[in-house]
Design an enzyme around this catalytic site. Structure first.
Site, PDB file in Angstrom:
ATOM      1  CG  ASP A 189      -1.669   1.309   1.380  1.00 39.08           C
ATOM      2  OD1 ASP A 189      -2.415   1.667   0.455  1.00 39.08           O
ATOM      3  OD2 ASP A 189      -1.481   1.970   2.406  1.00 39.08           O
ATOM      4  CD  GLU A 232       3.110   5.589   5.034  1.00 37.08           C
ATOM      5  OE1 GLU A 232       3.191   4.351   4.996  1.00 37.08           O
ATOM      6  OE2 GLU A 232       2.490   6.199   5.942  1.00 37.08           O
ATOM      7  CE1 TYR A 258      -5.706   4.083   2.575  1.00 34.96           C
ATOM      8  CE2 TYR A 258      -4.527   2.235   3.569  1.00 34.96           C
ATOM      9  CZ  TYR A 258      -4.538   3.385   2.800  1.00 34.96           C
ATOM     10  OH  TYR A 258      -3.363   3.853   2.263  1.00 34.96           O
ATOM     11  CG  ASP A 308       1.952  -0.158   4.940  1.00 32.42           C
ATOM     12  OD1 ASP A 308       1.949  -0.254   3.700  1.00 32.42           O
ATOM     13  OD2 ASP A 308       0.963   0.258   5.584  1.00 32.42           O
TER      14      ASP A 308
END
Length: 630
Positions: free
Chosen positions: A80, A477, A232, A83
Site C-alpha cells: 500500500d 509517506e 482505511y 508498509d
C-alpha cells in the site's frame, strides 16, 4: 573600459538569471519525465515474484506465500505505502485511476510511449484481484496485519510479520471494497479491450459478479475486516455501488447499470451529495463527472433529467475547486495547493487535478462550459487548475521542492518507506529484523540508500511547510492512491504542453525494451498489448462466451474467429496453439505438437470469410499464431 566591462557583466548576469529561470520553468513542465517516474513507483510497490524486466533493481521477490495458510494463492498485487500490507480498497482505487487514464488518455499515453507501462501497472493489480475473487461471493480483501506490520521496520524481502489474509463473503460483506474492486476491473476491461479482448472479457466477468455480490450482501468492509479500521476506515458504501455501476455501464453498454444509478440516485446520495473531495474513500465526484459524460454526449435519453442532477453535483465539485462556488469552495494553501486534511494531503490534490482534467475534456468535446454560481467558466479553466496542482507537486512551490521523489534536483530524501530507507537485499544480504530496522535505519539521519522514483509523498501542511523527516509519516509517506491519479494527469499535460520543457511528441522512457510476460496470467495472444494491425491477411478475434465454477476452479468458454482479410482465398491454414489446457472444438490436430488445421470441409477461406472454433479451460486465452497457409 570600466563602463563597458560593467555593462558586459550586467548582461552576463541577466542572461544567467534568465537561463536559470528558463531551466527552472522547464523543469516544472517536464511532464513526460514525471510520467515515466510514476511507473517506477508502482514497480517498487510490487509484491510477489518480480519479472525479469523489473527496472527497480533494489527490490526482490517477496510475499510468495501470501494466502497459502488460508488455502488460496494471493501472491502479487501491491504494497500500500511505506508498509507491506496489501489493503484492498486503496489498491482497487489506484487500479481504477490507472485504468481511467488508459481509457481517456490513450492518445497521450501512446504518444509518450507509455501505454505498455500503463497496462503492466494495471495488470499487476488485476491479476491479483482475479486470484482474490475465486468464487462469485468471495473476495479476499487484505493480506497482512496492519498492527504488527507497523511495529516493524524491515524490507519486504525479510518480512517476519503476520501475513494473515482476510476475506469477504455473504456472511461478512463489504459493499465498498467489493464495489471498488468491481469498478477497477470494469475500467481495466475497457483499458485492455483494444489490446487483449479475451483478458478484457475475463475482467468484465469478474466485475459483474463482484458488483452483484456487493449489491446483494450489503455492509461496510471494515465491519468484516476490523483490522483495516485504523488505516482505511470506510465512511460508507453507497458511492462505491454507484461508481461500480457507472463503470460497468461504460464497459458493457448494458442499460441495467445505467438504470441502477438512476433508480438509486437519491437514495444512495448520487444526486444529493455535493462534495469537495475525491479520494479512495469518497467517489461521489467521480461518479457525477463520469455520468455527466453520457449527458454531454446526448445519450441520456429517458434518464436525462436524473443525469442532469448528477452533473449539477459534479459541477459543484468543479466550481468549488475553481473557487467559483458561491463561497462554498475548497481551501488552498498560500502557495495555491488544494488542502483537504493534514495527513497525506497531496493524494486529494492529485485526484482532484486528474478528475478536473477529465471533466475539461468532456466539456470541450461537447462544446460546453462549466456553469458556476459565480459565472460560467470555459473548460480550459479546469485544465489550468489541474496544471497548477501538477506544477506545485513538481516544484513550483514555496519550498522549491518536488514532492515527486526522484524528479528535479530537490526532492524528499528521507521518505517514510521501509524498502527505500534500508539497504537493498542485494547490498546487505543478511536479514534486517523488526527491531534492528528501527535502530539501524529508521532513525538514521542519512538520505535513503534507495531512491523510490515516482513516489508522491504526503506533502506540505496548510502553510506550504514540509519537513523532510522519515519519522514525519503524515508528510513523508507515499501511497498507491496518491500516485495513481498522476498517470492520467501527467499524460494529459504532456500531450497539451508542446515541445517546450519536455512536452508533446515522443518521449523516450526509462526503458523501451519490452520485458517478458509476468505472473500467472501471462501475455496470451499474438496481439496482446499491441493494437490490431490493419491490413493483416489473417485476423483473430478472441472472446469469452460463458464461464462457470467447478469446485474451486473457474472455467471459460473461449471463442476464436479466424477472418481472412486478404483479397484472395487462403488454403491449408495451419495454426500453432500454445498454453492450451482444455478441449478444443472446430480444429483438427495435424500430429505435430501444438499444431492444428481447419477441417476438410473448410480447407479454404474465401476473401472476407470467417471461421470460428472454441476451447474450454481455466484461466486466460491460449496463444494462437499462424504457422503457414497458401
Amino acid at each position: 573600459m570600466s563602463k563597458i566591462g560593467g555593462s558586459l557583466f550586467g548582461v552576463s548576469l541577466l542572461l544567467t538569471v534568465l537561463l536559470a529561470a528558463a531551466t527552472t520553468a522547464a523543469e516544472y513542465y517536464n511532464y513526460g519525465n514525471a510520467l515515466d517516474k510514476t511507473f517506477l513507483f508502482f514497480e517498487a510497490q510490487r509484491s510477489g515474484k518480480l519479472p525479469a524486466g523489473q527496472r527497480v533493481k533494489w527490490r526482490s521477490n517477496s510475499g510468495l506465500k501470501d494466502g497459502l495458510a488460508q488455502g488460496v494463492s494471493l501472491e502479487g498485487g501491491y504494497y500500500d505505502a511505506g508498509d507491506h500490507v496489501k489493503f484492498g480498497l486503496p489498491m482497487a482505487f489506484a487500479v481504477t485511476m490507472l485504468s481511467w487514464a488508459a481509457v481517456d488518455n490513450r492518445k497521450e499515453l501512446s504518444g509518450s510511449n507509455q501505454m505498455q507501462q500503463t497496462l503492466w501497472s494495471i495488470r499487476w493489480g488485476t491479476d491479483y484481484f482475479i486470484k482474490a475473487h475465486p468464487q462469485p461471493n468471495v473476495l479476499w480483501g487484505q493480506v497482512g496485519d496492519g498492527e504488527s506490520d507497523h511495529y516493524c521496520w524491515e524490507r519486504a524481502e525479510d518480512m517476519t510479520t503476520s501475513r494473515t489474509a482476510y476475506k469477504l463473503d455473504q456472511y461478512h460483506p463489504g459493499s465498498d471494497l467489493a464495489g471498488e474492486t468491481a469498478a477497477a476491473l470494469a475500467a481495466a476491461s475497457l483499458a485492455f479491450k483494444p489490446f487483449n479482448s479475451s483478458y478484457s472479457a475475463i475482467l468484465l466477468s469478474h466485475a459483474k459478479e463482484l458488483f452483484s455480490f456487493a449489491d446483494k450482501y450489503r455492509g461496510l468492509y471494515t465491519d468484516s475486516i476490523p483490522n483495516a479500521k485504523p488505516f482505511y476506515m470506510s465512511s460508507g458504501y453507497s458511492d462505491e455501488l454507484l461508481w461500480a455501476a457507472a463503470w460497468l455501464h461504460r464497459a458493457s453498454g448494458d442499460q441495467y447499470y445505467l438504470k441502477y444509478v438512476v433508480d438509486n440516485a437519491g437514495y444512495m446520495g448520487g444526486t444529493g451529495w455535493g462534495v469537495k473531495e475525491f479520494s479512495w474513500d469518497n467517489k461521489y465526484a467521480g461518479v457525477q463527472i463520469l455520468l455527466s459524460k453520457i449527458l454531454l454526449e446526448g445519450k441520456g435519453g429517458a434518464y436525462s433529467s436524473t443525469l442532469k442532477q448528477y452533473q449539477m453535483k459534479g459541477d459543484y465539485f468543479a466550481c468549488a475547486c475553481l473557487k467559483k462556488n458561491g463561497g462554498y469552495n475548497i481551501q488552498t494553501t498560500p502557495g495555491g495547493l488544494m488542502y483537504v486534511r493534514e495527513w497525506n494531503n497531496l493524494q486529494y490534490a492529485s485526484a482532484a487535478a486528474f478528475l478536473l482534467a477529465v471533466y475539461s475534456d468532456y466539456l470541450s468535446a461537447a462544446n460546453a462550459k462549466l456553469n458556476c454560481p459565480d459565472g460560467s467558466v470555459p473548460p480550459q479553466a479546469l485544465l489550468d487548475f489541474a496544471r497548477s496542482q501538477a506544477d506545485y507537486i513538481l516544484g513550483k512551490n514555496r519550498q522549491g521542492m518536488s514532492y515527486l521523489v526522484g524528479y528535479g534536483t530537490k526532492y524528499p530524501i528521507h521518505v517514510h518507506h521501509r524498502g527505500a530507507s534500508i539497504a537493498s537485499i542485494f547490498v546487505q544480504r543478511s536479514s534486517v529484523n523488526c527491531v534492528q530496522g528501527f535502530d539501524s535505519w529508521y532513525r538514521r539521519s542519512q538520505a535513503d540508500p534507495n531512491v523510490i522514483h515516482g513516489a508522491l509523498v504526503g506533502g506540505p501542511d496548510k502553510n506550504d511547510y514540509y519537513s523532510d523527516n522519515r519519522e514525519n509519516y503524515e508528510q513523508s509517506e507515499p501511497t498507491l492512491s496518491g500516485t495513481a491519479p498522476l498517470v492520467g494527469l501527467f499524460a494529459k499535460l504532456f500531450g497539451k504542453s508542446g515541445s517546450n520543457g519536455g512536452g508533446g511528441g515522443y518521449y523516450k522512457p526509462y526503458q523501451t525494451t519490452k520485458p517478458p510476460a509476468y505472473s500467472s496470467y501471462k501475455a496470451t495472444s499474438a496481439t496482446t498489448y499491441t493494437p490490431k494491425q490493419s491490413g493483416a491477411p489473417i485476423e483473430f478475434l478472441h472472446s469469452i462466451t460463458t464461464n462457470w465454477m467447478a469446485g474451486n476452479t473457474r472455467y471459460y468458454r473461449h471463442k476464436v474467429i479466424i477472418k481472412n482479410n486478404s483479397q484472395k482465398p487462403i488454403t491449408d491454414l495451419k495454426l500453432k496453439i500454445e498454453d492450451l489446457s482444455g478441449p478444443i472444438y472446430g480444429l483438427i490436430p495435424t500430429g505435430q505438437k501444438n499444431t492444428y488445421q481447419l477441417p476438410q470441409w473448410q480447407k479454404t477461406l474465401r476473401a472476407g470469410q470467417a471461421y470460428d472454433f472454441v476451447y474450454v479451460q481455466g484461466g486466460p486465452q491460449a496463444k494462437v499464431t499462424v504457422l503457414s497457409y497458401y
